[in-house]
Design an enzyme around this catalytic site. Sequence first.
Site, PDB file in Angstrom:
ATOM      1  N   HIS A 414      43.562  -0.884   8.756  1.00 16.31           N
ATOM      2  CA  HIS A 414      42.991  -1.612   8.002  1.00 16.31           C
ATOM      3  C   HIS A 414      42.964  -0.974   6.478  1.00 16.31           C
ATOM      4  O   HIS A 414      41.966  -0.586   6.015  1.00 16.31           O
ATOM      5  CB  HIS A 414      41.680  -2.302   8.426  1.00 16.31           C
ATOM      6  CG  HIS A 414      41.653  -3.166   9.315  1.00 16.31           C
ATOM      7  ND1 HIS A 414      40.590  -3.545   9.993  1.00 16.31           N
ATOM      8  CD2 HIS A 414      42.668  -3.979  10.104  1.00 16.31           C
ATOM      9  CE1 HIS A 414      41.050  -4.385  10.773  1.00 16.31           C
ATOM     10  NE2 HIS A 414      42.146  -4.536  10.947  1.00 16.31           N
ATOM     11  N   GLU A 415      44.028  -0.771   5.867  1.00 19.42           N
ATOM     12  CA  GLU A 415      43.939  -0.214   4.521  1.00 19.42           C
ATOM     13  C   GLU A 415      43.728  -1.610   3.643  1.00 19.42           C
ATOM     14  O   GLU A 415      44.271  -2.704   3.490  1.00 19.42           O
ATOM     15  CB  GLU A 415      45.208   0.116   3.897  1.00 19.42           C
ATOM     16  CG  GLU A 415      45.322   0.370   2.448  1.00 19.42           C
ATOM     17  CD  GLU A 415      44.169   1.445   1.904  1.00 19.42           C
ATOM     18  OE1 GLU A 415      44.113   2.383   2.663  1.00 19.42           O
ATOM     19  OE2 GLU A 415      43.241   0.935   0.946  1.00 19.42           O
ATOM     20  N   HIS A 483      38.017   5.793   5.901  1.00 21.52           N
ATOM     21  CA  HIS A 483      38.548   6.478   4.900  1.00 21.52           C
ATOM     22  C   HIS A 483      38.214   5.924   3.452  1.00 21.52           C
ATOM     23  O   HIS A 483      38.029   4.756   3.388  1.00 21.52           O
ATOM     24  CB  HIS A 483      40.184   6.783   4.942  1.00 21.52           C
ATOM     25  CG  HIS A 483      40.656   7.625   6.156  1.00 21.52           C
ATOM     26  ND1 HIS A 483      41.267   8.570   5.964  1.00 21.52           N
ATOM     27  CD2 HIS A 483      40.162   7.729   7.109  1.00 21.52           C
ATOM     28  CE1 HIS A 483      41.628   9.176   7.121  1.00 21.52           C
ATOM     29  NE2 HIS A 483      41.017   8.763   7.852  1.00 21.52           N
ATOM     30  N   GLU A 508      46.256  15.564   4.763  1.00 19.19           N
ATOM     31  CA  GLU A 508      47.432  14.892   4.220  1.00 19.19           C
ATOM     32  C   GLU A 508      47.831  15.825   2.631  1.00 19.19           C
ATOM     33  O   GLU A 508      48.899  15.614   2.410  1.00 19.19           O
ATOM     34  CB  GLU A 508      47.114  13.340   3.814  1.00 19.19           C
ATOM     35  CG  GLU A 508      45.766  13.363   2.723  1.00 19.19           C
ATOM     36  CD  GLU A 508      45.434  12.002   2.651  1.00 19.19           C
ATOM     37  OE1 GLU A 508      45.911  10.746   2.958  1.00 19.19           O
ATOM     38  OE2 GLU A 508      44.433  11.503   1.684  1.00 19.19           O
TER      39      GLU A 508
END
Lengths: 703, 703
Positions: A414-415, A483, A508
């Site tokens: 779920h960005e 995040h 990342e």
Amino acid sequence: MKKSLLSVVMLMEAISAMASVGITSPSGLLRIDVDVDSAGTPVYSLDYKGKQIISPSKLGLNADETKFTDGFTIIGTDTCTVDRSWQPVWGEYSNIRDHFRELAVHLKANNPERVMTVRFRVFDDGLGFRYELPEQEKNNYLTLRDEVTEFNFTDNHTLFYIPGDYDTDEYLWSETTFKEMPEALGNYRRHSEAQRAQGNIIQTPMLIKTAGDTPVYVNLHEAALVGYPAMLLDVDIDNYDFKSHLVPDRLGVSAYLQMPFATPWRTLIVSDDARDILASQLIYNLNEPSKIADTSWIKPMKFMGVWWEMFTGNVKTWAYSDDYLAKPGITDYSQLKSNGHHPANTENVKKYIDFASEHGIDAVLVEGWNEGWEDWASYRKNRQFLFDKAYPDFDVDELREYGKKKGVKLVMHHETAANAADYALQLDRAFQFMKDNNYDAVKTGYVGAIIPRSEHHTSQWMVDHVLDVAKRAADYQIMVDSHEAPRPTGLCRTYPNWLAQESARGGEFESFGGNPPSHTTMLPFTRLKGGPMDYTPGLFQTDLSYYGEGKTSKAGTTLARQLALYLTMPSPMQMACDLPENYERFPDAFKFIEDVPVDWSDSKYLEAEPNRYITVARKDKYSDDWYVGAITDDNARTAMVDFSFLPVGVKYDVTIYEDAPDADFRTNPQAYRIRTQKVTSKTKLKQPLAPGGGVAMRITPIK
Amino acid sequence: MKKSLLSVVMLMEAISAMASVGITSPSGLLRIDVDVDSAGTPVYSLDYKGKQIISPSKLGLNADETKFTDGFTIIGTDTCTVDRSWQPVWGEYSNIRDHFRELAVHLKANNPERVMTVRFRVFDDGLGFRYELPEQEKNNYLTLRDEVTEFNFTDNHTLFYIPGDYDTDEYLWSETTFKEMPEALGNYRRHSEAQRAQGNIIQTPMLIKTAGDTPVYVNLHEAALVGYPAMLLDVDIDNYDFKSHLVPDRLGVSAYLQMPFATPWRTLIVSDDARDILASQLIYNLNEPSKIADTSWIKPMKFMGVWWEMFTGNVKTWAYSDDYLAKPGITDYSQLKSNGHHPANTENVKKYIDFASEHGIDAVLVEGWNEGWEDWASYRKNRQFLFDKAYPDFDVDELREYGKKKGVKLVMHHETAANAADYALQLDRAFQFMKDNNYDAVKTGYVGAIIPRSEHHTSQWMVDHVLDVAKRAADYQIMVDSHEAPRPTGLCRTYPNWLAQESARGGEFESFGGNPPSHTTMLPFTRLKGGPMDYTPGLFQTDLSYYGEGKTSKAGTTLARQLALYLTMPSPMQMACDLPENYERFPDAFKFIEDVPVDWSDSKYLEAEPNRYITVARKDKYSDDWYVGAITDDNARTAMVDFSFLPVGVKYDVTIYEDAPDADFRTNPQAYRIRTQKVTSKTKLKQPLAPGGGVAMRITPIK
């Protein structure tokens, strides 16, 4: 322990002003003293082993309506000793002792009448204190501008920190003295979308190593951040002082409060043995027990992800279409043309599921599965993503059934593009969609500037929002990996479905220039004290030029070190970040990732020095196996593994995943060796680590 | 009609710059002319019956990224004529003609290249125009600061308006010339919680009556406000000009936009007959057809409410407890003690259900049923109200079953305390709770300062939020009555479950000093053009000193006028606002409220003058009955009711609910008479109205 704040205060009203009060930790290692100064401002100081660590430092809160900063007298105190233990749903230990002495200092001021309690809990490994504002006689609403908590240190200590920022914590660590801080902070350019706090301002959690021959380590952070903004620290480099700097909203208000209210705990983990900082469970102890009654559905997991493909070069995309490259901004998603390099497609996800199924990986995260990525960072839309609308090449039904057949779960992404307001509006539908399709874990993301536009990532409203999401997820028996959320403060004890957060510069960044090896020697001393991190270890192809797609980034790690991170960066939601084809190139090394647990019954920190090295042993919660991980910075090092943590008289086989003798994170990162030997509790092993290297061991009792 | 904006623009690119263009309405009554001035700024002017109403007035949009204000040439036009009709789900008419000529003016500027279309629709009763920004070659994101639409009038006309305000529209009307405006606006004190726009700034909808012997009436407003902030008007009193003033968020941005985008329509309803302003359906015509496919569940209704009890004095409360009176701020709702005067209790609600059932009232609204009212306006809490948590004295289950048994629906109240962010988070749960308990209509409320704190009640985010709520409600087949929401712009055509809004100073103010009689002669000319209002007519006990509880407020109305309001303030969700016991005192008058429909097949405005009087006849949608309502201001008046709207040759009985000869809203408001007579289409009736009075008639064919 449970008393009405009000009744305590009432009781104490009759008592006349008291002299300073103090309390020691159960063993007497730590001592705090509390007093009010000539202005009636409460002050505290901290001693460790008889030496002053924090000199008298002010306490107080400053609101538009009322100032809780001066004019106070101490009208009473409560003390008690607590020794109890609790069993976390998951973690580094199966049993955690919560042992402290408590001092509640009741303060009163007149004109106008104000009452406030400062509650201290002093453990042998540190302390926490918080402000409690009971119901007041008059006004019970506060528009908080400022918290004036000081942490006045006494010398030009060495500090480990990242810059203060209202919106992000994805920075590398600085190690400087107070005096050297301005130069270090000056080296950071302003984060493009975030609002970097200006001046000598840093974030918590941070670490202090006191000057002198017998340094003391102090982790400064907070616990149980609920209904309040995150804390930064204003640093007075001349006087070696820190002062709390609450993250304001964009209107300049730090918090909207209603009394009775208790702030988060301000925490100091203190020891002259750096290993104790790593072992401390103090921040969890200062959080409330689990509010989720049935936790049987919460299952620590390893997962892979349709994710790293998008970091290896410039070609693979979260977006389904490339139309946005020619023309920024897409609104008609029905017109999208496939770009042919969108990894979140049914066929590719099946490959990940196949690989995960064959190798005992529990789940596969898929990023880029839902519409909206073509202009996801626009900050212009009321709605960016729909959380139940897949791209045309991602067949939710087919993958649901395929995952079931293969025994592999999918993790939903779920960005939100930082549109927290719209995420709230969609939350129930999004979670119901997940349950309908057999997802039971979600990775949330808040990349960009926050909507509501009054907010920062770590302002009060967002602190509330992210907790609301975790609670709502629990209603659906969904586990959460947040995040770009406020840095954790131990709330995963209270909401154990909140398995992990990012909240730091993660793996990342190995694709954006790399993380220096020292980075992961700092995170356990700082970021990890609040809760597990979704760091995404397991990178085998560390040189990204391998992909021939214009990337030149080299990771700051050897391959063996990546295995060690599963021990030094413990998390109940642990990724194997690399591509299946890379794991297939190194199947013997990947065996460690297959084997390593994500939940532990015990942990022993064998060696530790911040920004230098960590060696840790952990016992699997569900077998008699032990594991060891050790990492170093960019210098080669010999780790000393003393196996005395093993039960006496039992023999073990050890499989050692180590750097090859010629390994070096700069020049030869993939050179590793796997060897075995036998050990007992008497074994002491000198284990060489390459520059930027590490070692991982699996220790199995010989039947 | 449906063409891609882009393709039209592309087509026109080849055409060289054009001279000014113009178009008339279908009958030629109105004419607009469009040109670009020497700076390349688009300008338009408006003629009505050959006379200039609006002199050349600028058009444009001003964003941080791009200015759409000057440098333009006209590169093409499209024209078409449309004549169609549609049938609303409910309303004043069962069939609405949508008849206009359209002119789309395509504009282009260079350095940087920009394209914009201004689309005009010219009806015989006015016009609408909007900006359309197609996809641009370069940037497609806008941070809009300003819309520079001008409405330049030509003389010191009479204006009817309320003050500009970002947060509320609950004001009384001023009637002044341009020149007199500053004095009138100066009479308003700043709204306590709202942010009144400073200067000569007013709201739409507003009304202009041009100076001279043959005045022209112009209603200035907007249609289809979606994804954009509400419009206020900056007034240049020296030049008689208005300029659009978009409501900004608290960061100073008016709108975050992504192209392609179309603004709301800027609307001017124009006629020299004031009755045409009332009859106009222009704003609905400029909205999209219903997006709800199955509208069978949308049912206009009359309702009563556990509501007025809280306005009649200082004793009855929304809150269950009085604890907050002694000490502001309540957080522990489990400790509340009943205050004994909380009308939203099971027993009392049953009385309302009984009364409604006996008198054919469809539903009962209950305010104060859920926890949170003790400190509901704190602005300090992340969560104020839970929308599925009743007070202990309100038995949801029992009332659900009782309502079913009695054939009466309950209307739920969702007061959000303006915490729209938290309402979004609870929305699905709240609506599911309603459906589970047999509620199918909700009254929403946004009293106080908005959370998210970046927003105003009428800024872009809130415009989106309130529409999102209406759409989400439709998913649950729930009808909506929004209070403290952005003023309506005809969106109830597109979302016909959005039955009504408050969005003006309503009947509740009769308890706060009263509404002057003229107030309800203004609302139909202004506020009602965007959609029905939940005005809450039906007040029989108009003198509040009757309750002997310290209230001295007297309503600005006679009793008979209250009945007339059911005709002059049409709404598909119409309240009978007073207490059952008051209706029981005047059962013959209440009979009219029982009989009067809330949905119409036709309407005829017989007499009208803004701020003076309105006489209207309406035909019941589901019978051959007609109804007439007439009201006056604080002067007595003789309404002329010409029954020529009736079919020729049919005889009717008329029941007339009129002011008694000695009635006066100030001194004798409850003096009414009921009489009957026979009429045909040839009858012309001189009907006296008392000061502040009115008349209501039911006209039934004689079988």
